[in-house]
Design a protein around this motif. Structure first.
Motif, PDB file in Angstrom:
ATOM      1  N   PHE A  13      11.743 -25.245  -5.546  1.00  0.00           N
ATOM      2  CA  PHE A  13      11.459 -24.572  -4.278  1.00  0.00           C
ATOM      3  C   PHE A  13      10.093 -24.986  -3.740  1.00  0.00           C
ATOM      4  CE2 PHE A  13       9.721 -20.962  -1.857  1.00  0.00           C
ATOM      5  CZ  PHE A  13      10.708 -20.813  -0.893  1.00  0.00           C
ATOM      6  N   ARG A  14       9.108 -25.101  -4.622  1.00  0.00           N
ATOM      7  CA  ARG A  14       7.778 -25.524  -4.200  1.00  0.00           C
ATOM      8  C   ARG A  14       7.813 -26.930  -3.597  1.00  0.00           C
ATOM      9  NH1 ARG A  14       2.708 -23.805  -5.454  1.00  0.00           N
ATOM     10  NH2 ARG A  14       3.428 -22.522  -7.197  1.00  0.00           N
ATOM     11  N   SER A  15       8.542 -27.828  -4.228  1.00  0.00           N
ATOM     12  CA  SER A  15       8.636 -29.199  -3.708  1.00  0.00           C
ATOM     13  C   SER A  15       9.273 -29.220  -2.337  1.00  0.00           C
ATOM     14  CB  SER A  15       9.448 -30.067  -4.680  1.00  0.00           C
ATOM     15  OG  SER A  15       8.789 -30.187  -5.924  1.00  0.00           O
ATOM     16  N   MET A  16      10.340 -28.420  -2.171  1.00  0.00           N
ATOM     17  CA  MET A  16      11.006 -28.339  -0.864  1.00  0.00           C
ATOM     18  C   MET A  16      10.054 -27.781   0.188  1.00  0.00           C
ATOM     19  SD  MET A  16      12.418 -25.980   1.441  1.00  0.00           S
ATOM     20  CE  MET A  16      12.860 -24.516   0.516  1.00  0.00           C
ATOM     21  N   ALA A  17       9.343 -26.699  -0.175  1.00  0.00           N
ATOM     22  CA  ALA A  17       8.429 -26.058   0.769  1.00  0.00           C
ATOM     23  C   ALA A  17       7.300 -27.012   1.156  1.00  0.00           C
ATOM     24  CB  ALA A  17       7.856 -24.782   0.164  1.00  0.00           C
ATOM     25  N   ARG A  18       6.745 -27.727   0.182  1.00  0.00           N
ATOM     26  CA  ARG A  18       5.639 -28.638   0.466  1.00  0.00           C
ATOM     27  C   ARG A  18       6.083 -29.758   1.401  1.00  0.00           C
ATOM     28  NH1 ARG A  18       1.808 -30.704  -4.367  1.00  0.00           N
ATOM     29  NH2 ARG A  18       1.556 -28.420  -4.437  1.00  0.00           N
ATOM     30  N   GLU A  19       7.255 -30.301   1.148  1.00  0.00           N
ATOM     31  CA  GLU A  19       7.765 -31.376   1.998  1.00  0.00           C
ATOM     32  C   GLU A  19       8.027 -30.874   3.413  1.00  0.00           C
ATOM     33  OE1 GLU A  19      11.636 -34.372   2.325  1.00  0.00           O
ATOM     34  OE2 GLU A  19      11.355 -33.140   0.534  1.00  0.00           O
ATOM     35  N   PHE A  20       8.626 -29.696   3.522  1.00  0.00           N
ATOM     36  CA  PHE A  20       8.915 -29.119   4.832  1.00  0.00           C
ATOM     37  C   PHE A  20       7.638 -28.857   5.615  1.00  0.00           C
ATOM     38  CE2 PHE A  20       9.142 -25.005   7.139  1.00  0.00           C
ATOM     39  CZ  PHE A  20       9.911 -25.423   8.220  1.00  0.00           C
ATOM     40  N   ILE A  21       6.647 -28.282   4.972  1.00  0.00           N
ATOM     41  CA  ILE A  21       5.387 -27.966   5.648  1.00  0.00           C
ATOM     42  C   ILE A  21       4.696 -29.244   6.128  1.00  0.00           C
ATOM     43  CG2 ILE A  21       3.062 -27.046   5.280  1.00  0.00           C
ATOM     44  CD1 ILE A  21       4.397 -24.985   3.359  1.00  0.00           C
ATOM     45  N   THR A  22       4.689 -30.254   5.266  1.00  0.00           N
ATOM     46  CA  THR A  22       4.052 -31.524   5.622  1.00  0.00           C
ATOM     47  C   THR A  22       4.750 -32.185   6.801  1.00  0.00           C
ATOM     48  OG1 THR A  22       3.364 -31.873   3.324  1.00  0.00           O
ATOM     49  CG2 THR A  22       3.415 -33.814   4.761  1.00  0.00           C
ATOM     50  N   ARG A  23       6.078 -32.127   6.792  1.00  0.00           N
ATOM     51  CA  ARG A  23       6.862 -32.853   7.795  1.00  0.00           C
ATOM     52  C   ARG A  23       7.001 -32.092   9.114  1.00  0.00           C
ATOM     53  NH1 ARG A  23      11.086 -32.990   5.113  1.00  0.00           N
ATOM     54  NH2 ARG A  23      12.270 -31.352   6.186  1.00  0.00           N
ATOM     55  N   GLU A  24       7.185 -30.763   9.052  1.00  0.00           N
ATOM     56  CA  GLU A  24       7.582 -30.032  10.250  1.00  0.00           C
ATOM     57  C   GLU A  24       6.574 -28.984  10.734  1.00  0.00           C
ATOM     58  OE1 GLU A  24      11.663 -28.729  10.436  1.00  0.00           O
ATOM     59  OE2 GLU A  24      12.252 -30.093   8.803  1.00  0.00           O
ATOM     60  N   GLY A  36      -0.205 -19.604  20.401  1.00  0.00           N
ATOM     61  CA  GLY A  36      -0.541 -18.322  19.786  1.00  0.00           C
ATOM     62  C   GLY A  36       0.467 -17.853  18.762  1.00  0.00           C
ATOM     63  N   ARG A  37       1.467 -18.677  18.493  1.00  0.00           N
ATOM     64  CA  ARG A  37       2.495 -18.352  17.505  1.00  0.00           C
ATOM     65  C   ARG A  37       3.435 -19.549  17.406  1.00  0.00           C
ATOM     66  NH1 ARG A  37       3.755 -16.149  22.336  1.00  0.00           N
ATOM     67  NH2 ARG A  37       5.900 -16.297  23.114  1.00  0.00           N
ATOM     68  N   PRO A  38       4.172 -19.664  16.326  1.00  0.00           N
ATOM     69  CA  PRO A  38       5.198 -20.703  16.278  1.00  0.00           C
ATOM     70  C   PRO A  38       6.310 -20.381  17.280  1.00  0.00           C
ATOM     71  CG  PRO A  38       4.679 -19.881  14.073  1.00  0.00           C
ATOM     72  CD  PRO A  38       4.055 -18.942  15.050  1.00  0.00           C
ATOM     73  N   LEU A  44      14.175 -19.937  13.336  1.00  0.00           N
ATOM     74  CA  LEU A  44      15.567 -20.312  13.086  1.00  0.00           C
ATOM     75  C   LEU A  44      15.644 -21.388  12.015  1.00  0.00           C
ATOM     76  CD1 LEU A  44      16.873 -20.414  16.787  1.00  0.00           C
ATOM     77  CD2 LEU A  44      17.340 -18.652  15.062  1.00  0.00           C
ATOM     78  N   ARG A  45      14.660 -22.281  12.031  1.00  0.00           N
ATOM     79  CA  ARG A  45      14.609 -23.337  11.003  1.00  0.00           C
ATOM     80  C   ARG A  45      14.333 -22.732   9.631  1.00  0.00           C
ATOM     81  NH1 ARG A  45      16.260 -27.236   8.421  1.00  0.00           N
ATOM     82  NH2 ARG A  45      14.928 -29.016   7.951  1.00  0.00           N
ATOM     83  N   LEU A  46      13.425 -21.746   9.572  1.00  0.00           N
ATOM     84  CA  LEU A  46      13.183 -21.060   8.300  1.00  0.00           C
ATOM     85  C   LEU A  46      14.453 -20.370   7.819  1.00  0.00           C
ATOM     86  CD1 LEU A  46       9.665 -19.368   8.730  1.00  0.00           C
ATOM     87  CD2 LEU A  46      10.226 -21.516   7.580  1.00  0.00           C
ATOM     88  N   GLY A  47      15.221 -19.842   8.773  1.00  0.00           N
ATOM     89  CA  GLY A  47      16.491 -19.222   8.404  1.00  0.00           C
ATOM     90  C   GLY A  47      17.466 -20.238   7.838  1.00  0.00           C
ATOM     91  N   GLU A  48      17.538 -21.418   8.448  1.00  0.00           N
ATOM     92  CA  GLU A  48      18.422 -22.479   7.953  1.00  0.00           C
ATOM     93  C   GLU A  48      18.075 -22.876   6.521  1.00  0.00           C
ATOM     94  OE1 GLU A  48      18.168 -25.790  10.529  1.00  0.00           O
ATOM     95  OE2 GLU A  48      19.035 -24.751  12.270  1.00  0.00           O
ATOM     96  N   SER A  84       0.434 -22.426   8.979  1.00  0.00           N
ATOM     97  CA  SER A  84       0.770 -21.024   9.218  1.00  0.00           C
ATOM     98  C   SER A  84       2.261 -20.895   9.478  1.00  0.00           C
ATOM     99  CB  SER A  84       0.004 -20.466  10.415  1.00  0.00           C
ATOM    100  OG  SER A  84       0.464 -19.160  10.737  1.00  0.00           O
ATOM    101  N   PHE A  85       2.847 -19.795   8.973  1.00  0.00           N
ATOM    102  CA  PHE A  85       4.242 -19.456   9.276  1.00  0.00           C
ATOM    103  C   PHE A  85       4.296 -18.282  10.250  1.00  0.00           C
ATOM    104  CE2 PHE A  85       7.000 -21.181   5.530  1.00  0.00           C
ATOM    105  CZ  PHE A  85       6.562 -22.468   5.805  1.00  0.00           C
ATOM    106  N   GLY A  86       3.231 -18.068  11.009  1.00  0.00           N
ATOM    107  CA  GLY A  86       3.216 -16.989  11.986  1.00  0.00           C
ATOM    108  C   GLY A  86       3.410 -15.629  11.342  1.00  0.00           C
TER     109      GLY A  86
END
Length: 385
Positions: A13-24, A36-38, A44-48, A84-86
């Motif tokens: 999960f950490r690897s997935m999260a790190r890659e997602f944060i870096t890329r998106e 002022g916010r995402p 919706l992407r976090l939901g996916e 930040s994830f808002g």
């Protein structure tokens, strides 16, 4: 120091999260600062990705894993990237637990799938102008209509994280008159859709930091809320709020330690590259001593909050232990980030440097979720003082 609280699934999960944060996430940092916010598409992407509803039941579109360790991993990776994830933390780590614990089966069927997918974003409104930490003194009222089908809500809230983004706000209000003999009685939680007539978002508050986390004033003027939107029992909200406070305060502690670790990482990289009088700043004894102090303080705080995280997952984290975690971790983060900024010299005051963001973002942790002074009161009371 080696950490033993995570398993291979957590590592994946950490690897997935790190890659997602870096890329998106990181590439959008400046744009989201200005907004002022995402944007809504981000949630919706976090939901996916299954991030919003990890703790939600699988039958409602969630991950079915109640462990808070996944949230802790996200805190660490977000801090590491200076991202930040808002209002993610409020939505998934504060509001969702209330719905899971106190919502009826019908309410859970109605709300949780949307919360997990990002289609229904939420916030919780407790603080009012003039009340601060004194929750028992709230004045927002909710009275039953003559036919008993709705509550009529009137009042105002302030400092509401995610108030601009939210589609539904868990609103703490008085459903019976204030009783000076029992100040905590008569407080309830109503789940208020933000498209309700009479509900409005006032000022979006400008803050020193946390520029991607919207904070707003809310207004309720004869807002009609169906009685089916009452969360739990009438008049029992004070106890509900107290029950969830340990997790809320631990989340702040976990974030604070992650911010301190990030500050050390950035400072270490900076002093290795920056030269003064022909030598790297890292070569000076003062630099080494300062970073040694920061590393030690932060690792000690990390051990304590990790232990609290284990206790939380076992349902054994007490209010006093959570208060200790929040008090210690936020104070440590304040000291460590300040020292790491000092090592940057003038560049530490420039917002393009991550340390400047950390400095601004971390200050509020000693205020929200209960001030440091409130934490000390809780800790002293637990010691019989």
């Amino acid at each position: 120091m080696d950490r033993t609280i995570f398993n291979p699934e957590h590592d994946e999960f950490r690897s997935m999260a790190r890659e997602f944060i870096t890329r998106e996430v990181v590439p959008n940092r400046e744009a989201w600062d200005e907004l002022g916010r995402p944007p809504r598409e981000f949630f919706l992407r976090l939901g996916e990705l299954g991030i919003l509803g990890i703790a939600a039941p699988e039958g409602h579109g969630g991950g079915g894993d109640a462990s808070f360790k996944y949230a802790a991993i996200l805190f660490e990776e977000i801090a590491r990237a200076g991202a930040s994830f808002g209002s993610y933390t409020v939505h998934s780590c504060l509001v969702l637990p209330y719905i899971l614990r106190y919502g009826t089966q019908e309410q859970q069927r109605r709300w949780i799938p949307g919360m997990a997918s990002g289609e229904l974003m939420t916030a919780i409104a407790m603080t009012e102008p003039g009340t601060g930490s004194d929750l028992a003194n709230i004045a927002t009222s909710a009275t039953l209509t003559e036919d008993g089908a709705h509550y009529r809500v009137n009042g105002a809230k302030t400092f509401i994280t995610g108030g601009v983004t939210a589609d539904m706000v868990l609103t703490v209000c008085r459903t019976s008159a204030y009783d000076p003999q029992d100040r905590r009685a008569g407080i309830s939680i109503l789940c208020v859709p933000t498209n309700s007539a009479g509900f409005s978002v006032g000022r979006k508050l400008d803050k020193i930091g946390l520029h991607q986390q919207d904070t707003a004033e809310l207004s309720y003027s004869d807002v009609l809320v169906p009685v089916e939107n009452l969360l739990g029992e009438t008049g029992e909200a004070f106890g509900y709020l107290a029950h969830n406070l340990p997790q809320e305060r631990l989340s702040i502690a976990l974030n604070s330690v992650a911010h301190a670790e990030s500050a050390i990482m950035h400072a270490t990289e900076y002093v290795r590259d920056r030269k003064v009088f022909g030598k790297p700043v890292a070569s000076f004894q003062n630099t080494k001593f300062v970073l040694a102090e920061c590393i030690t303080e932060t690792e000690v705080a990390r051990v304590y909050v990790d232990q609290c995280l284990e206790l939380l997952d076992r349902g054994a984290l007490t209010a006093a232990d959570a208060a200790k975690a929040k008090l210690h971790a936020t104070e440590v983060a304040g000291r460590v980030i300040d020292k790491c900024l000092q090592l940057h010299g003038g560049y530490g005051y420039i917002t393009e440097y991550p340390i400047a963001r950390l400095y601004a973002d971390s200050r509020v942790t000693r205020i929200y979720g209960g001030t440091s002074e409130v934490m000390k009161t809780i800790i002293a009371k637990s010691a019989g003082l």
